[in-house]
Design a protein around this motif. Structure first.
Motif, PDB file in Angstrom:
ATOM      1  N   LEU A  21      -4.186   9.498   0.328  1.00  0.00           N
ATOM      2  CA  LEU A  21      -3.814  10.869  -0.008  1.00  0.00           C
ATOM      3  C   LEU A  21      -4.295  11.751   1.139  1.00  0.00           C
ATOM      4  O   LEU A  21      -5.489  11.961   1.300  1.00  0.00           O
ATOM      5  CB  LEU A  21      -4.444  11.298  -1.334  1.00  0.00           C
ATOM      6  N   SER A  22      -3.379  12.243   1.958  1.00  0.00           N
ATOM      7  CA  SER A  22      -3.765  13.051   3.108  1.00  0.00           C
ATOM      8  C   SER A  22      -3.177  14.454   2.997  1.00  0.00           C
ATOM      9  O   SER A  22      -2.123  14.655   2.398  1.00  0.00           O
ATOM     10  CB  SER A  22      -3.343  12.378   4.420  1.00  0.00           C
ATOM     11  N   GLY A  23      -3.916  15.418   3.569  1.00  0.00           N
ATOM     12  CA  GLY A  23      -3.474  16.806   3.492  1.00  0.00           C
ATOM     13  C   GLY A  23      -3.416  17.333   2.068  1.00  0.00           C
ATOM     14  O   GLY A  23      -2.572  18.159   1.733  1.00  0.00           O
ATOM     15  N   MET A  24      -4.332  16.884   1.216  1.00  0.00           N
ATOM     16  CA  MET A  24      -4.256  17.236  -0.207  1.00  0.00           C
ATOM     17  C   MET A  24      -5.652  17.396  -0.799  1.00  0.00           C
ATOM     18  O   MET A  24      -6.568  16.643  -0.462  1.00  0.00           O
ATOM     19  CB  MET A  24      -3.488  16.146  -0.970  1.00  0.00           C
ATOM     20  N   ASP A  84       0.852  -1.177   0.000  1.00  0.00           N
ATOM     21  CA  ASP A  84       0.000   0.000   0.000  1.00  0.00           C
ATOM     22  C   ASP A  84       0.896   1.237   0.000  1.00  0.00           C
ATOM     23  O   ASP A  84       2.058   1.181   0.418  1.00  0.00           O
ATOM     24  CB  ASP A  84      -0.924   0.002   1.220  1.00  0.00           C
ATOM     25  N   LEU A  85       0.348   2.378  -0.441  1.00  0.00           N
ATOM     26  CA  LEU A  85       1.162   3.575  -0.666  1.00  0.00           C
ATOM     27  C   LEU A  85       0.376   4.817  -0.295  1.00  0.00           C
ATOM     28  O   LEU A  85      -0.817   4.922  -0.610  1.00  0.00           O
ATOM     29  CB  LEU A  85       1.554   3.637  -2.147  1.00  0.00           C
ATOM     30  N   GLY A  86       1.043   5.751   0.359  1.00  0.00           N
ATOM     31  CA  GLY A  86       0.360   6.997   0.672  1.00  0.00           C
ATOM     32  C   GLY A  86       1.316   8.080   1.119  1.00  0.00           C
ATOM     33  O   GLY A  86       2.533   7.871   1.213  1.00  0.00           O
ATOM     34  N   GLY A  87       0.744   9.246   1.409  1.00  0.00           N
ATOM     35  CA  GLY A  87       1.577  10.349   1.857  1.00  0.00           C
ATOM     36  C   GLY A  87       0.752  11.513   2.343  1.00  0.00           C
ATOM     37  O   GLY A  87      -0.473  11.567   2.137  1.00  0.00           O
ATOM     38  N   TYR A  88       1.441  12.438   2.985  1.00  0.00           N
ATOM     39  CA  TYR A  88       0.814  13.664   3.493  1.00  0.00           C
ATOM     40  C   TYR A  88       1.342  14.855   2.706  1.00  0.00           C
ATOM     41  O   TYR A  88       2.557  15.015   2.561  1.00  0.00           O
ATOM     42  CB  TYR A  88       1.133  13.839   4.988  1.00  0.00           C
ATOM     43  N   ALA A 122       1.594  13.135  -0.537  1.00  0.00           N
ATOM     44  CA  ALA A 122       0.430  12.741  -1.329  1.00  0.00           C
ATOM     45  C   ALA A 122       0.633  13.087  -2.796  1.00  0.00           C
ATOM     46  O   ALA A 122       0.276  12.311  -3.690  1.00  0.00           O
ATOM     47  CB  ALA A 122      -0.829  13.426  -0.790  1.00  0.00           C
ATOM     48  N   ARG A 123       1.199  14.255  -3.041  1.00  0.00           N
ATOM     49  CA  ARG A 123       1.477  14.664  -4.425  1.00  0.00           C
ATOM     50  C   ARG A 123       2.466  13.698  -5.071  1.00  0.00           C
ATOM     51  O   ARG A 123       2.307  13.312  -6.243  1.00  0.00           O
ATOM     52  CB  ARG A 123       2.043  16.084  -4.433  1.00  0.00           C
TER      53      ARG A 123
END
Length: 253
Positions: free
Chosen positions: A128-131, A102-106, A110-111
């Motif tokens: 995708l958080s903070g986006m 799994d993959l994600g970011g803040y 996220a970008r």
């Protein structure tokens, strides 16, 4: 909780620079990418998110983006071509041999996640958080703000947004020269490309965070987007325990 048994490993960035990667936990692989000015420790470990995700059964893979944290921070502009962060993180996937993850970011993470998807990454689920949508389709919309902060350090009135951004930079020991170059790496992703992503995607955003546009709009355009609201704005939502809980709820549903 910050006393997790974290393993430090370096991978080789797309151009040979060392990129620090922090790993903790056992279970399903989850790559999480931190935000601009931040680092893996501040974004994911300091406020307990890593501990909660490890408890839920994940092995976390937490890179420091180039220009940040323990990774290389060259001052040569040539080290920051367009999509450099994407190239580094695609290298991470390849060099660690990740196939089911799994993959994600803040925020910037996220970008970067979206750019990885646009370039062919195939995680099972995405966070995708903070986006919001604007922050992906118009990536330099806030570029002038950050350029102003980084080129006028020490000049802002206490309590202003710029002063608080500079204060955060100090807490992460950020390198202003490297961080200015990071702005040149941003690449827009067209809305129709984002709409084509097939993975179930959690859009997790602070209730008072519209700094990257509308998170609702992003969730709506995604083929399988799911919106999760947590307390806070762009700067402090990442400190709230609700962020990690929303991630766990999504990933284990």
């Amino acid at each position: 909780m910050t006393d997790l048994p974290i393993e430090r490993r370096d991978i080789v960035g797309f151009d040979g620079l060392p990129i620090a990667v922090h790993m903790v936990g056992q279970g399903r692989d989850l790559v999480l990418i931190h935000g601009y000015f931040s680092n893996a420790w501040t974004n994911w470990i300091r406020y307990g998110h890593a501990a909660r995700l490890v408890e839920a059964g994940f092995r976390l893979i937490l890179p420091d983006l180039r220009g940040h944290g323990d990774s290389a921070k060259p001052h040569d502009a040539a080290a920051y071509p367009a999509d450099a962060l994407t190239d580094d993180n695609l290298e991470l996937i390849e060099q660690l041999g990740l196939t089911d993850y799994d993959l994600g970011g803040y925020s910037l993470g996220a970008r970067t996640t979206v750019r990885m998807l646009a370039r062919g990454a195939t995680p099972r689920r995405v966070i995708l958080s903070g986006m919001g949508l604007r922050g992906l389709t118009q990536t330099l919309d806030n570029g002038g703000y950050y350029t102003n902060v980084l080129t006028n350090l020490g000049s802002f009135a206490r309590g202003t947004s710029e002063w608080m951004t500079e204060a955060f930079l100090k807490t992460t020991k950020g390198d202003p020269v490297a961080l200015l170059h990071i702005l040149k790496t941003f690449v827009d992703t067209p809305a129709d490309v984002i709409a084509g992503f097939a993975q179930p995607t959690a859009v997790i955003c602070g209730a008072d965070d519209d700094s990257n546009g509308s998170a609702h709009e992003l969730a709506d355009i995604l083929r399988d987007g799911r919106y999760y609201e947590v307390p806070g704005n762009h700067m402090n939502a990442v400190t709230r325990k609700e962020l990690a809980q929303a991630m766990v709820d999504f990933l284990t549903a």
